[in-house]
Design an enzyme around this catalytic site. Sequence first.
Site, mmCIF file in Angstrom:
data_model
loop_
_atom_site.group_PDB
_atom_site.id
_atom_site.type_symbol
_atom_site.label_atom_id
_atom_site.label_comp_id
_atom_site.label_asym_id
_atom_site.label_seq_id
_atom_site.Cartn_x
_atom_site.Cartn_y
_atom_site.Cartn_z
ATOM 1 N N ASP A 159 4.965 0.764 11.691
ATOM 2 C CA ASP A 159 3.587 0.249 11.300
ATOM 3 C C ASP A 159 3.487 -1.508 11.708
ATOM 4 O OD1 ASP A 159 2.551 2.265 10.180
ATOM 5 O OD2 ASP A 159 3.061 1.799 7.955
ATOM 6 N N ARG A 176 1.575 14.710 12.569
ATOM 7 C CA ARG A 176 2.178 14.151 11.527
ATOM 8 C C ARG A 176 2.009 15.526 10.466
ATOM 9 N NH1 ARG A 176 0.513 8.318 9.107
ATOM 10 N NH2 ARG A 176 -1.752 9.355 9.391
ATOM 11 N N LYS A 185 0.699 -1.360 -0.158
ATOM 12 C CA LYS A 185 -0.015 -0.043 0.114
ATOM 13 C C LYS A 185 0.873 1.323 -0.075
ATOM 14 C CE LYS A 185 -1.760 1.870 3.884
ATOM 15 N NZ LYS A 185 -1.802 3.291 4.011
ATOM 16 N N ASN A 186 1.981 1.286 0.725
ATOM 17 C CA ASN A 186 2.875 2.528 0.973
ATOM 18 C C ASN A 186 3.657 2.619 -0.168
ATOM 19 O OD1 ASN A 186 1.487 2.948 3.433
ATOM 20 N ND2 ASN A 186 3.096 1.844 4.607
ATOM 21 N N ARG A 212 -4.348 10.496 4.383
ATOM 22 C CA ARG A 212 -3.141 11.252 4.623
ATOM 23 C C ARG A 212 -2.360 11.401 3.114
ATOM 24 N NH1 ARG A 212 -1.430 14.416 8.227
ATOM 25 N NH2 ARG A 212 0.642 15.379 7.855
ATOM 26 N N ARG A 238 -8.501 -0.307 4.525
ATOM 27 C CA ARG A 238 -7.409 0.682 4.022
ATOM 28 C C ARG A 238 -6.247 0.169 3.890
ATOM 29 N NH1 ARG A 238 -5.952 4.634 7.455
ATOM 30 N NH2 ARG A 238 -4.865 5.483 5.744
ATOM 31 N N CYS A 284 -5.441 8.230 9.235
ATOM 32 C CA CYS A 284 -5.547 7.839 10.859
ATOM 33 C C CYS A 284 -5.250 8.670 11.990
ATOM 34 C CB CYS A 284 -4.660 6.559 11.052
ATOM 35 S SG CYS A 284 -5.007 5.078 10.256
#
Length: 420
Positions: A306, A122, A22-23, A93, A398, A117
């Site tokens: 994470d 952040r 995902k990232n 985000r 997500r 989240c």
Amino acid sequence: MARIQVSGGRRLSGTVEISGAKNAVLPILMAALLTRRPCRLAGVPYLRDVATTMQLLGQMGVAISVDDRARVSLDAAGLSTDLAPYDLVKTMRASILVLGPLLARHGSARVSLPGGCAIGARPVDLHLKGLAAMGAEINVEGGYIHARAERLHGARVVLDTVTVTGTENILMAATLAAGTTVIENAAQEPEVVDLAECLISMGAQISGHGTNTITVVGRERLEGYDYRVVPDRIETGTFLVAAAMTGGKVRTINTRPNIMDAVLQKLEEAGAELSVGDDSIELDMQGRRPRSVNITTAPYPGFPTDMQAQFTALNAIAEGTGVVRETIFENRFMHVQELQRLGADMRVEGNTVIIRGVERLTGAPLMATDLRASASLLLAGLVAEGETVVDRVYHIDRGYENIEEKFGQLGAAIRRLPVS
């Protein structure tokens, strides 16, 4: 609202295929804004955040299609607006990652301040400072970032703290800037490296990615990409921790062991036997209860934030006492209160949680508070006696593709409950 029910006590066993990261997927999808040429990305997981990203790009005039082999095709030749609206950005985000490529190619960007989240502030000020150093005029008004630049220019950008999305935004913008940009104190995460490799496939001139100093020589234009995203190291780690907690034996395939050293080391400390191949990891606990481990989160190559919640859950049922320190986000222990509802013995002191492992947890209704917290609650449910129901699992959707189906393939008693 969707919920997932888990009946604990089953030892996980079998093989699970890992999805694309995902990232890494999200910034690579947004990199399509940098070019008028068609792009194609393979290995795209079906996730809520991916759907949000495609909806956002589609609203900007990007033509998008998805085939049945997890490939997404994008064409931003018809880019029609520089607006990233609040109604989409507030849910994710990573939406801030349209800022750099929009500004570099379109000359302007109007991007809502992001949501996502609730795990800490952040701030995006490092993104804005970096782009301003490259010649952008930036104002924040009415909850929106307004940025303009006829053409960005190369600059030396020193990030005050390591930021993954900040590095990615500046990296993408620099590929079309005039001259050379040097990003110092850059994030070294594998997902940043994957983005850089994709940009290089588009014709970008980048060196130093994977270190703390990235150099980019800007180009007039970029080509499209035909690229496959890196496997998800966090999903891999989540399934391996689940296997360790249940005393099971699980093999993850289509993964990248060489980017998971910190997590694999902690699993071995917990008593797991690991067998590592080029693209696979097998974990075997042989029915044993894991041992507690001490963890301090840090930017890559340190222990990933994470994976903190998942190891907090592991420590809850492990032998001994474990100490977990969170150094990345200031509000990332919200799962602790929910784990305590299952009988976990945990105490939070500032950015540290002290966990004394117990032999048994008992199922209870739980509420997810963020993406990785959701995963930790499911893992705890896998070992808790009786039934555990996790509410608000839209968080988990997500970042995890078909998580209940994958756990079911490994023998877990897990199901998604109908929306009430």
